[in-house]
Enzyme design. Sequence first.
Site, mmCIF file in Angstrom:
data_model
loop_
_atom_site.group_PDB
_atom_site.id
_atom_site.type_symbol
_atom_site.label_atom_id
_atom_site.label_comp_id
_atom_site.label_asym_id
_atom_site.label_seq_id
_atom_site.Cartn_x
_atom_site.Cartn_y
_atom_site.Cartn_z
ATOM 1 N N ASP A 49 0.873 -1.207 0.169
ATOM 2 C CA ASP A 49 -0.021 -0.094 -0.059
ATOM 3 C C ASP A 49 0.772 1.226 -0.074
ATOM 4 O O ASP A 49 2.120 1.325 -0.153
ATOM 5 C CB ASP A 49 -0.968 0.088 1.114
ATOM 6 C CG ASP A 49 -0.159 -0.146 2.693
ATOM 7 O OD1 ASP A 49 1.001 0.148 2.471
ATOM 8 O OD2 ASP A 49 -0.996 -0.303 3.544
ATOM 9 N N CYS A 52 4.483 1.685 2.171
ATOM 10 C CA CYS A 52 5.514 0.567 2.052
ATOM 11 C C CYS A 52 6.799 1.040 2.357
ATOM 12 O O CYS A 52 7.716 0.263 2.861
ATOM 13 C CB CYS A 52 5.541 -0.365 0.931
ATOM 14 S SG CYS A 52 5.988 0.816 -0.614
ATOM 15 N N HIS A 262 7.635 1.058 -4.714
ATOM 16 C CA HIS A 262 7.638 -0.030 -3.811
ATOM 17 C C HIS A 262 8.723 -0.546 -3.239
ATOM 18 O O HIS A 262 9.801 -0.751 -4.002
ATOM 19 C CB HIS A 262 6.877 -1.263 -4.381
ATOM 20 C CG HIS A 262 6.691 -2.303 -3.328
ATOM 21 N ND1 HIS A 262 5.408 -2.042 -2.653
ATOM 22 C CD2 HIS A 262 7.133 -3.416 -3.259
ATOM 23 C CE1 HIS A 262 5.545 -3.246 -1.776
ATOM 24 N NE2 HIS A 262 6.469 -4.153 -2.115
#
Length: 275
Positions: A49, A52, A262
């Site tokens: 999400d 991270c 990410h």
Amino acid sequence: YKLSVSPEMDIMEYCRREWRGNTPAAKRMRKGYEAVAQKFASIRRIRGDNYCAFRATLFQALSQTTQLPRWLQSEDFTMLPENLLSKYDWIKQWQLRQKPGKRMGEIRDEIKEYLILLRKKWKNISEIKGPLEKQEACDKLFKNEEEEYSLYEALKFLMLNTAIELYNADKSGRRVPVFSWLLFARDTSSNPCQLMHNHLNHIGHSGGLEQVEMFLLAYALQYTIQVYRLYKYSTDEFITLYPNDPEEDWPVVTLITEDDRHYNIPVRMCQETML
């Protein structure tokens, strides 16, 4: 239910599963993972999400910690919300997670609770001696969604506090790190108030941390965040440090990213590296 931090998996096995093709991008990723595998044996996937970067950094910091950082020990640490709100009226528009439109007193008390929780959890985990027990305590904490997200709110507030300190230092002619100029050179964050409205309030909701905010997080925690940026393999930016001129006594945490959006974490340093 999604795990916040997945169990560890062999790095090269993970790489083979994720990057099978023969495109230039896939080849570069495989080379990048091979380089990481020289230092670390395993990888743990971080839930994807918009938190991270927080999750990966905090998990790594807590799983390595052996003492409470100095800034967490200070007497006035938990007074931060009160002190800042008394000086800066605009902090009333701080966006609490899933609770928009809170009143000033509630914001102050709630953030204070988050800071107290951060200190308590950090202290408890830092006092655990055995590496296995420490890892179990971290895994348990990152399975408790309520506590986990409260810790991210605490980190965001610490970032705001650090931004205010840097902004004021620059305005009064003191030396500040280069990233601080870049942070406030953006149209969307020319001062701490704008930074809060346009960036910090959105982290975790509609966006994650941008590059320049990784520096701010590192400064707020007084940690060096070392990132393997796999898509930059074979360039100077393959291993990037936030900040790039870290203080010598700051602990180091290591993350992996394929795209600067990410983050996952490498674990289990290879024996040769440790020696």
